[in-house]
Design a protein around this motif. Structure first.
Motif, PDB file in Angstrom:
ATOM      1  N   ASP A   2       0.751  -1.160  -0.075  1.00  0.00           N
ATOM      2  CA  ASP A   2      -0.033  -0.100  -0.024  1.00  0.00           C
ATOM      3  C   ASP A   2       0.857   1.098   0.044  1.00  0.00           C
ATOM      4  OD1 ASP A   2       1.076  -0.345   2.421  1.00  0.00           O
ATOM      5  OD2 ASP A   2      -0.875   0.184   3.492  1.00  0.00           O
ATOM      6  N   GLU A   3       2.060   1.158  -0.420  1.00  0.00           N
ATOM      7  CA  GLU A   3       3.027   2.226  -0.359  1.00  0.00           C
ATOM      8  C   GLU A   3       2.525   3.324  -1.552  1.00  0.00           C
ATOM      9  OE1 GLU A   3       4.122  -0.823  -0.817  1.00  0.00           O
ATOM     10  OE2 GLU A   3       5.662  -1.159   0.645  1.00  0.00           O
ATOM     11  N   THR A   4       2.668   4.624  -1.102  1.00  0.00           N
ATOM     12  CA  THR A   4       2.403   5.856  -2.270  1.00  0.00           C
ATOM     13  C   THR A   4       3.573   6.083  -2.793  1.00  0.00           C
ATOM     14  OG1 THR A   4       0.676   6.418  -0.564  1.00  0.00           O
ATOM     15  CG2 THR A   4       1.408   7.966  -2.463  1.00  0.00           C
ATOM     16  N   ILE A   5       3.449   5.977  -4.284  1.00  0.00           N
ATOM     17  CA  ILE A   5       4.543   6.331  -4.901  1.00  0.00           C
ATOM     18  C   ILE A   5       4.176   7.517  -5.988  1.00  0.00           C
ATOM     19  CG2 ILE A   5       6.160   5.573  -6.921  1.00  0.00           C
ATOM     20  CD1 ILE A   5       5.575   2.637  -5.686  1.00  0.00           C
ATOM     21  N   LEU A   6       4.883   8.660  -5.826  1.00  0.00           N
ATOM     22  CA  LEU A   6       4.751  10.051  -6.566  1.00  0.00           C
ATOM     23  C   LEU A   6       5.446   9.766  -8.014  1.00  0.00           C
ATOM     24  CD1 LEU A   6       3.539  12.764  -6.906  1.00  0.00           C
ATOM     25  CD2 LEU A   6       5.646  13.506  -5.805  1.00  0.00           C
ATOM     26  N   ILE A   7       4.754   9.810  -8.951  1.00  0.00           N
ATOM     27  CA  ILE A   7       5.340   9.649 -10.371  1.00  0.00           C
ATOM     28  C   ILE A   7       5.534  11.096 -11.091  1.00  0.00           C
ATOM     29  CG2 ILE A   7       5.088   8.767 -12.859  1.00  0.00           C
ATOM     30  CD1 ILE A   7       3.048   6.688 -11.282  1.00  0.00           C
ATOM     31  N   VAL A   8       6.718  11.330 -11.441  1.00  0.00           N
ATOM     32  CA  VAL A   8       7.002  12.820 -12.011  1.00  0.00           C
ATOM     33  C   VAL A   8       7.443  12.820 -13.155  1.00  0.00           C
ATOM     34  CG1 VAL A   8       8.146  15.084 -11.387  1.00  0.00           C
ATOM     35  CG2 VAL A   8       7.711  13.592  -9.512  1.00  0.00           C
ATOM     36  N   LEU A  21       0.213   0.840 -14.362  1.00  0.00           N
ATOM     37  CA  LEU A  21       0.974  -0.276 -13.795  1.00  0.00           C
ATOM     38  C   LEU A  21       1.097  -0.634 -12.468  1.00  0.00           C
ATOM     39  CD1 LEU A  21       3.345  -2.520 -14.314  1.00  0.00           C
ATOM     40  CD2 LEU A  21       4.843  -0.555 -14.589  1.00  0.00           C
ATOM     41  N   LEU A  22       1.117   0.567 -11.714  1.00  0.00           N
ATOM     42  CA  LEU A  22       1.579   0.554 -10.129  1.00  0.00           C
ATOM     43  C   LEU A  22       0.232   0.187  -9.423  1.00  0.00           C
ATOM     44  CD1 LEU A  22       3.995   3.456  -9.828  1.00  0.00           C
ATOM     45  CD2 LEU A  22       4.447   1.115  -9.901  1.00  0.00           C
ATOM     46  N   LYS A  23      -0.883   0.582 -10.068  1.00  0.00           N
ATOM     47  CA  LYS A  23      -2.163   0.435  -9.355  1.00  0.00           C
ATOM     48  C   LYS A  23      -2.372  -1.376  -9.430  1.00  0.00           C
ATOM     49  CE  LYS A  23      -5.002   4.510  -9.815  1.00  0.00           C
ATOM     50  NZ  LYS A  23      -6.293   5.102 -10.357  1.00  0.00           N
ATOM     51  N   ARG A  24      -1.998  -1.924 -10.603  1.00  0.00           N
ATOM     52  CA  ARG A  24      -1.995  -3.192 -10.814  1.00  0.00           C
ATOM     53  C   ARG A  24      -1.448  -4.195  -9.719  1.00  0.00           C
ATOM     54  NH1 ARG A  24      -1.952  -2.076 -16.609  1.00  0.00           N
ATOM     55  NH2 ARG A  24       0.209  -3.133 -16.184  1.00  0.00           N
ATOM     56  N   LYS A  25      -0.193  -3.432  -9.427  1.00  0.00           N
ATOM     57  CA  LYS A  25       0.623  -4.094  -8.528  1.00  0.00           C
ATOM     58  C   LYS A  25       0.637  -3.713  -7.011  1.00  0.00           C
ATOM     59  CE  LYS A  25       2.593  -6.222 -11.913  1.00  0.00           C
ATOM     60  NZ  LYS A  25       2.451  -7.874 -11.863  1.00  0.00           N
ATOM     61  N   GLY A  26      -0.802  -3.206  -6.770  1.00  0.00           N
ATOM     62  CA  GLY A  26      -0.994  -2.782  -5.305  1.00  0.00           C
ATOM     63  C   GLY A  26      -0.468  -1.504  -4.742  1.00  0.00           C
ATOM     64  N   PHE A  27       0.156  -0.622  -5.346  1.00  0.00           N
ATOM     65  CA  PHE A  27       0.766   0.451  -4.844  1.00  0.00           C
ATOM     66  C   PHE A  27      -0.523   1.601  -5.039  1.00  0.00           C
ATOM     67  CE2 PHE A  27       4.576  -1.634  -6.365  1.00  0.00           C
ATOM     68  CZ  PHE A  27       5.249  -1.572  -5.211  1.00  0.00           C
ATOM     69  N   LYS A  28       0.071   2.892  -4.288  1.00  0.00           N
ATOM     70  CA  LYS A  28      -0.919   3.692  -4.573  1.00  0.00           C
ATOM     71  C   LYS A  28      -0.327   5.116  -5.468  1.00  0.00           C
ATOM     72  CE  LYS A  28      -3.312   3.192  -0.275  1.00  0.00           C
ATOM     73  NZ  LYS A  28      -3.509   3.547   1.202  1.00  0.00           N
ATOM     74  N   PRO A  29      -0.190   4.939  -6.601  1.00  0.00           N
ATOM     75  CA  PRO A  29       0.444   5.812  -7.401  1.00  0.00           C
ATOM     76  C   PRO A  29      -0.317   7.246  -7.383  1.00  0.00           C
ATOM     77  CG  PRO A  29      -0.841   4.592  -8.826  1.00  0.00           C
ATOM     78  CD  PRO A  29      -1.208   3.892  -7.487  1.00  0.00           C
ATOM     79  N   VAL A  30       0.500   8.388  -7.472  1.00  0.00           N
ATOM     80  CA  VAL A  30      -0.089   9.980  -7.661  1.00  0.00           C
ATOM     81  C   VAL A  30       0.655  10.451  -8.828  1.00  0.00           C
ATOM     82  CG1 VAL A  30      -0.164  12.109  -6.306  1.00  0.00           C
ATOM     83  CG2 VAL A  30      -0.239   9.961  -4.871  1.00  0.00           C
ATOM     84  N   ALA A  31       0.051  11.343  -9.568  1.00  0.00           N
ATOM     85  CA  ALA A  31       0.429  11.643 -10.724  1.00  0.00           C
ATOM     86  C   ALA A  31       1.055  13.029 -10.612  1.00  0.00           C
ATOM     87  CB  ALA A  31      -0.605  11.525 -11.839  1.00  0.00           C
ATOM     88  N   ALA A  43       3.856  19.275  -0.693  1.00  0.00           N
ATOM     89  CA  ALA A  43       3.341  20.150   0.242  1.00  0.00           C
ATOM     90  C   ALA A  43       2.243  19.442   0.988  1.00  0.00           C
ATOM     91  CB  ALA A  43       3.248  21.326  -0.043  1.00  0.00           C
ATOM     92  N   THR A  44       1.459  18.567   0.494  1.00  0.00           N
ATOM     93  CA  THR A  44       0.057  18.074   0.995  1.00  0.00           C
ATOM     94  C   THR A  44       0.544  16.534   1.284  1.00  0.00           C
ATOM     95  OG1 THR A  44      -0.669  17.458  -1.134  1.00  0.00           O
ATOM     96  CG2 THR A  44      -0.875  19.784  -0.327  1.00  0.00           C
ATOM     97  N   ILE A  45       1.257  15.780   0.767  1.00  0.00           N
ATOM     98  CA  ILE A  45       1.471  14.378   1.104  1.00  0.00           C
ATOM     99  C   ILE A  45       2.924  13.927   1.247  1.00  0.00           C
ATOM    100  CG2 ILE A  45      -0.592  13.874  -0.271  1.00  0.00           C
ATOM    101  CD1 ILE A  45       1.256  12.548  -2.309  1.00  0.00           C
ATOM    102  N   THR A  46       3.254  12.941   1.773  1.00  0.00           N
ATOM    103  CA  THR A  46       4.369  12.394   2.027  1.00  0.00           C
ATOM    104  C   THR A  46       4.432  10.925   1.442  1.00  0.00           C
ATOM    105  OG1 THR A  46       4.983  13.744   4.026  1.00  0.00           O
ATOM    106  CG2 THR A  46       6.557  11.787   3.457  1.00  0.00           C
ATOM    107  N   PRO A  47       4.987  10.912  -0.014  1.00  0.00           N
ATOM    108  CA  PRO A  47       4.915   9.569  -0.359  1.00  0.00           C
ATOM    109  C   PRO A  47       6.111   8.673   0.215  1.00  0.00           C
ATOM    110  CG  PRO A  47       5.745  11.064  -1.905  1.00  0.00           C
ATOM    111  CD  PRO A  47       5.343  11.905  -0.788  1.00  0.00           C
ATOM    112  N   ASP A  48       5.833   7.355  -0.228  1.00  0.00           N
ATOM    113  CA  ASP A  48       7.124   6.186   0.427  1.00  0.00           C
ATOM    114  C   ASP A  48       8.211   6.542  -0.674  1.00  0.00           C
ATOM    115  OD1 ASP A  48       5.648   5.142   2.531  1.00  0.00           O
ATOM    116  OD2 ASP A  48       4.245   4.834   1.313  1.00  0.00           O
ATOM    117  N   LEU A  49       7.967   6.788  -1.850  1.00  0.00           N
ATOM    118  CA  LEU A  49       8.984   6.842  -2.969  1.00  0.00           C
ATOM    119  C   LEU A  49       8.333   7.852  -4.137  1.00  0.00           C
ATOM    120  CD1 LEU A  49      11.389   5.374  -4.266  1.00  0.00           C
ATOM    121  CD2 LEU A  49       9.926   3.888  -5.336  1.00  0.00           C
ATOM    122  N   VAL A  50       9.507   8.616  -4.726  1.00  0.00           N
ATOM    123  CA  VAL A  50       9.388   9.534  -5.941  1.00  0.00           C
ATOM    124  C   VAL A  50       9.888   8.668  -7.106  1.00  0.00           C
ATOM    125  CG1 VAL A  50       9.785  11.693  -6.885  1.00  0.00           C
ATOM    126  CG2 VAL A  50       9.141  11.358  -4.501  1.00  0.00           C
TER     127      VAL A  50
END
Length: 209
Positions: A2-8, A21-31, A43-50
């Motif tokens: 359930d890790e949040t991953i910010l895609i830049v 792709l990341l949704k299918r693998k169970g991650f929480k992607p942020v675009a 400034a509003t979220i702290t992802p687990d990975l960028v």
């Protein structure tokens, strides 16, 4: 997972593909479609990975990375760089301490997922090892050095492979630029020194526990 991953990335096509792709693998992607937007999101979220692309406009990935790391609130978020651009020896030396890994475009899904898992696994293992070392009475400076070495060796080894490919040194009989060769040799020497130091600390840890 359930890790949040910010895609830049400034390519909507790539961002949409990675989100799916990341949704299918169970991650929480942020675009995010660029460096400025990424900074606003952070400034509003702290992802687990960028996941951060290098070739973006108007703010490229290296500048975005510097902005991440200059902010105390975001500097500890792990960053995995990816790009079709060949990384230069200068870029590798300047930024290797601030990234967790590097993946070349076109992004192979399996390779990307492996790199992501490698980052999370390494950080988890280092935390556990640091706690064990702390319980064994090791001073914080040694523990911090150990954690930094664990990361830097893996990142440097990956960057070394990237540099060898980009300079053509992996090809038999290919004459690479002398400056590029010198940069590769310098990185090889650094890895050897770091591995020696890590072995010394590991031996102390082993004796203590």
């Amino acid at each position: 997972m359930d890790e949040t991953i910010l895609i830049v990335d400034d390519s909507p096509y790539i961002v949409d593909g990675l989100v799916a792709l990341l949704k299918r693998k169970g991650f929480k992607p942020v675009a995010s479609h660029g460096g400025d937007e990424a900074l606003t999101i952070l400034a509003t979220i702290t992802p687990d990975l960028v996941l951060l692309d290098i070739m973006m406009e108007p703010m490229d990935g290296w500048e975005t990375l510097d902005r991440f790391k200059a902010n105390p609130a975001t500097r500890d978020i792990p960053v995995l760089m990816f790009s079709a651009k060949k990384i230069t020896p200068e870029e590798a030396e300047q930024h290797c301490l601030n990234i967790e890994d590097f993946v070349s475009k076109p992004v192979n899904p399996a390779q990307l997922l492996e790199a992501i898992q490698r980052v999370f696994t390494r950080r988890s293992n280092v935390k556990i090892e640091a706690l064990v070392a702390k319980d064994a009475g090791f001073d914080p400076a040694t523990i911090e050095e150990y954690s930094a070495l664990r990361k830097s060796i893996e990142v440097d080894q990956n960057l070394l492979c990237v540099l060898r490919r980009s300079t053509g040194m992996h090809l038999a009989g290919n004459a690479a630029n002398s400056d590029d060769v010198a940069a590769v040799r310098k990185l090889e020497t650094k890895i050897q020194a770091d591995e020696k130091r890590l072995k010394e600390i590991n031996e102390k840890f082993t004796k203590a526990v």
